[in-house]
Write a protein that holds these residues in place. Structure first.
Motif, short mmCIF file in Angstrom:
data_model
loop_
_atom_site.label_atom_id
_atom_site.label_comp_id
_atom_site.label_asym_id
_atom_site.label_seq_id
_atom_site.Cartn_x
_atom_site.Cartn_y
_atom_site.Cartn_z
N LEU A 2 0.85 -1.19 0.00
CA LEU A 2 0.00 0.00 0.00
C LEU A 2 0.89 1.24 0.00
O LEU A 2 1.76 1.36 0.86
CB LEU A 2 -0.88 0.05 1.26
N LYS A 3 0.66 2.14 -0.93
CA LYS A 3 1.46 3.36 -0.97
C LYS A 3 0.57 4.57 -0.67
O LYS A 3 -0.50 4.72 -1.26
CB LYS A 3 2.13 3.50 -2.34
N PHE A 4 1.04 5.39 0.25
CA PHE A 4 0.32 6.62 0.58
C PHE A 4 1.14 7.83 0.16
O PHE A 4 2.30 7.96 0.54
CB PHE A 4 0.01 6.67 2.08
N ARG A 55 11.06 12.71 -9.14
CA ARG A 55 9.87 13.28 -8.48
C ARG A 55 8.63 12.42 -8.74
O ARG A 55 8.42 11.96 -9.85
CB ARG A 55 9.63 14.72 -8.93
N GLY A 56 7.88 12.25 -7.67
CA GLY A 56 6.69 11.40 -7.77
C GLY A 56 7.03 9.92 -7.71
O GLY A 56 6.18 9.06 -7.94
N GLY A 57 8.28 9.60 -7.39
CA GLY A 57 8.78 8.22 -7.50
C GLY A 57 8.28 7.23 -6.47
O GLY A 57 8.56 6.04 -6.58
N SER A 58 7.52 7.68 -5.50
CA SER A 58 7.03 6.72 -4.49
C SER A 58 6.08 5.68 -5.09
O SER A 58 6.05 4.53 -4.64
CB SER A 58 6.31 7.44 -3.35
N ASP A 59 5.32 6.08 -6.10
CA ASP A 59 4.47 5.10 -6.80
C ASP A 59 5.35 4.01 -7.41
O ASP A 59 5.01 2.83 -7.37
CB ASP A 59 3.72 5.76 -7.97
N TYR A 60 6.44 4.46 -7.99
CA TYR A 60 7.38 3.53 -8.63
C TYR A 60 7.93 2.56 -7.59
O TYR A 60 8.00 1.36 -7.82
CB TYR A 60 8.49 4.37 -9.27
N ALA A 99 -3.30 14.05 -14.57
CA ALA A 99 -3.18 14.80 -13.33
C ALA A 99 -2.13 14.23 -12.36
O ALA A 99 -2.30 14.31 -11.16
CB ALA A 99 -4.54 14.86 -12.65
N LYS A 100 -1.06 13.68 -12.92
CA LYS A 100 0.00 13.18 -12.05
C LYS A 100 -0.50 12.19 -11.01
O LYS A 100 -0.03 12.15 -9.88
CB LYS A 100 0.69 14.34 -11.32
N ILE A 101 -1.50 11.43 -11.37
CA ILE A 101 -2.05 10.47 -10.41
C ILE A 101 -1.09 9.32 -10.22
O ILE A 101 -0.95 8.77 -9.15
CB ILE A 101 -3.42 9.95 -10.88
MG MG Z 1 2.48 11.22 -6.56
#
Ligand code: MG
Ligand code: ASP
Length: 436
Positions: free
Chosen positions: A4-6, A195-200, A253-255
């Motif tokens: 699970l990623k928050f 940036r935004g790499g937590s999803d990755y 939207a950078k989701i």
């Molecule tokens: Mg993000």
């Protein structure tokens, strides 16, 4: 085991952190990946920038302001004196580290150490909070298993090899917490997945441990079938294939971090996009299957520049496109859309850092025209060739708008058009009313 990623807003305040247990079920074995608290990574970027420009006073002010924010967070988050003290020590440690760079030689290597502090802070503080309320958990250091190679590509096998034994050490533990975004690079230095790499991170961990499912918790109820800021009556898309999600992740939207689709796709791990503000909402499920006969979504990307290279030398020649592409490769600029005729090629870029240099070099191959302020409008769905009629419907819906480029047939699930950004709203609305 689920991952699970928050994201940053989901851990953006003490109150938000306290509410995570409404979603995280401590009775289930799972890995929870956290981003930095919202705003923190931007602040860390500014701090690094101040050091890089040798503005130590500015760095010190930024650090002090950010530290106050964290001190306020633990006052609200940690109620027991001993856990509060632990929280205080954690904050002191990380901010002392941030301040210490004032005395050191500062290079991009140190800058990446700075950027890593946000996720280290959020996870450590959350771990202490869980301890305070009596929920057992283990804090897994991402820097021990998240690694990239010489090309900055994450190594899934390394995650499998390093993370599996870590998990096996705690057979009775349900809750594992770890940092998104951060990793070690091929030189062993602290680095990040951009940036935004937590999803990755979540997708890579899901792949590495062959997780049953990866959940990405954000503050919107999944991917929508159009831009909700522009078009009313948009709906969350219930199901997407990995290919469709990869097309859409680049837009919109950078989701979802675009690269995060691929590890999950390779290891067939379903990815669910869910909303922290509305945990019961169905969200979007991304799997290997694609629904047939459907147009799924419309998305737009602004800030696109079109470049046309026209040359009679292209006629019947071979190697022309390679030479053109090599120019872009030299300037590490990626090309998004391409259309060709016998004597000209048009392509688009979104990074114009080297536009001047690129234009100058392309001049050797033909005449070059540049069109700025364009938007790519991408329609995603089942565009397999035998479904004739869908492409016509797209063009019919926008026949009153000048179109600069059309891309169709690059894949079975996408058709894109390039229009002036001033026409974008009209195109999105018109497509929405005709296609859905
Ligand atoms: Mg993000
Ligand atoms: N904290 C990082 C960022 O803001 C990574 C992430 O949130 O996904 O880019």
């Amino acid at each position: 085991m689920k991952v699970l990623k928050f994201g940053g807003t989901s851990v953006g305040s003490a109150a938000r952190m306290q509410k995570l247990l409404d979603i995280v079920n401590p009775q289930e074995r799972q890995i929870v990946v956290l981003s930095a608290m919202s705003g923190t990574t931007n602040n860390l970027v500014e701090i690094g920038q101040a050091y890089l420009t040798n503005d130590k006073a500015k760095a010190a002010t930024l650090i002090a302001t950010l530290k106050e924010k964290y001190e306020a967070v633990i006052k609200e988050l940690l109620k027991k004196p001993e856990t509060f003290e632990q929280g205080k020590e954690v904050i002191d440690y990380h901010f002392r580290l941030l301040s210490s760079f004032a005395n050191d030689l500062f290079t991009p290597i140190e800058d990446k150490v700075i950027l890593a502090q946000g996720e280290l802070l959020s996870t450590t503080l959350y771990h202490i909070y869980l301890k305070e309320i009596g929920v057992p958990s283990v804090l897994l250091p991402a820097l021990e298993f998240m690694k990239t190679d010489e090309d900055n590509e994450p190594i899934v096998d390394h995650i499998t090899a390093e993370l599996t034994p870590l998990l096996e050490k705690y057979p009775d533990m349900n809750l594992f917490i770890t940092q998104g975004f951060i990793c070690r690079n091929a030189f062993g230095e602290i680095d990040n997945l951009r940036r935004g790499g937590s999803d990755y991170t979540a997708s890579l961990i899901g792949a590495g441990i062959r997780s049953e499912e990866v959940q990405i918790w954000t503050d919107i109820d999944g991917m929508h079938n159009n831009d909700p800021r522009i078009v009313s009556n948009t709906k969350p898309i219930a199901q997407l294939s990995f290919d469709e999600a990869a097309e859409l992740a680049y837009f919109g939207a950078k989701i979802l971090h675009p690269q995060s689709v691929f590890p999950a796709q390779k290891y067939k791990i379903p990815v669910r996009l869910l909303n922290t503000m509305d945990p019961q909402a169905a969200g979007t499920l991304i799997t290997n299957t694609s629904e047939k006969d459907k147009i799924k979504s419309i998305a737009a990307k602004d800030g696109i520049t079109a470049i046309k290279i026209q040359s009679s030398r292209m006629l019947l020649a071979h190697g022309f496109l390679r030479r053109v592409f090599e120019v872009f490769e030299r300037y590490r600029t990626s090309i998004d859309m391409i259309t060709t005729s016998e004597v000209a090629v048009s392509l688009t870029i979104d990074d114009t850092t080297y536009l001047g240099e690129i234009t100058a070099e392309l001049g050797a191959y033909g005449s070059v025209d540049i069109d700025v302020n364009h938007s790519i409008i991408c329609v995603v769905g089942d565009f397999a060739a035998e479904k004739h009629g869908y492409a016509a419907r797209v063009l019919e819906a926008i026949k009153h708008v000048p179109v600069r480029m059309i891309s169709y047939g690059g894949s079975d699930h996408n058709m894109s058009v390039l229009v002036k950004t001033e026409d974008k709203v009209e195109v999105l609305r018109s497509l929405h009313s005709r296609l859905f």
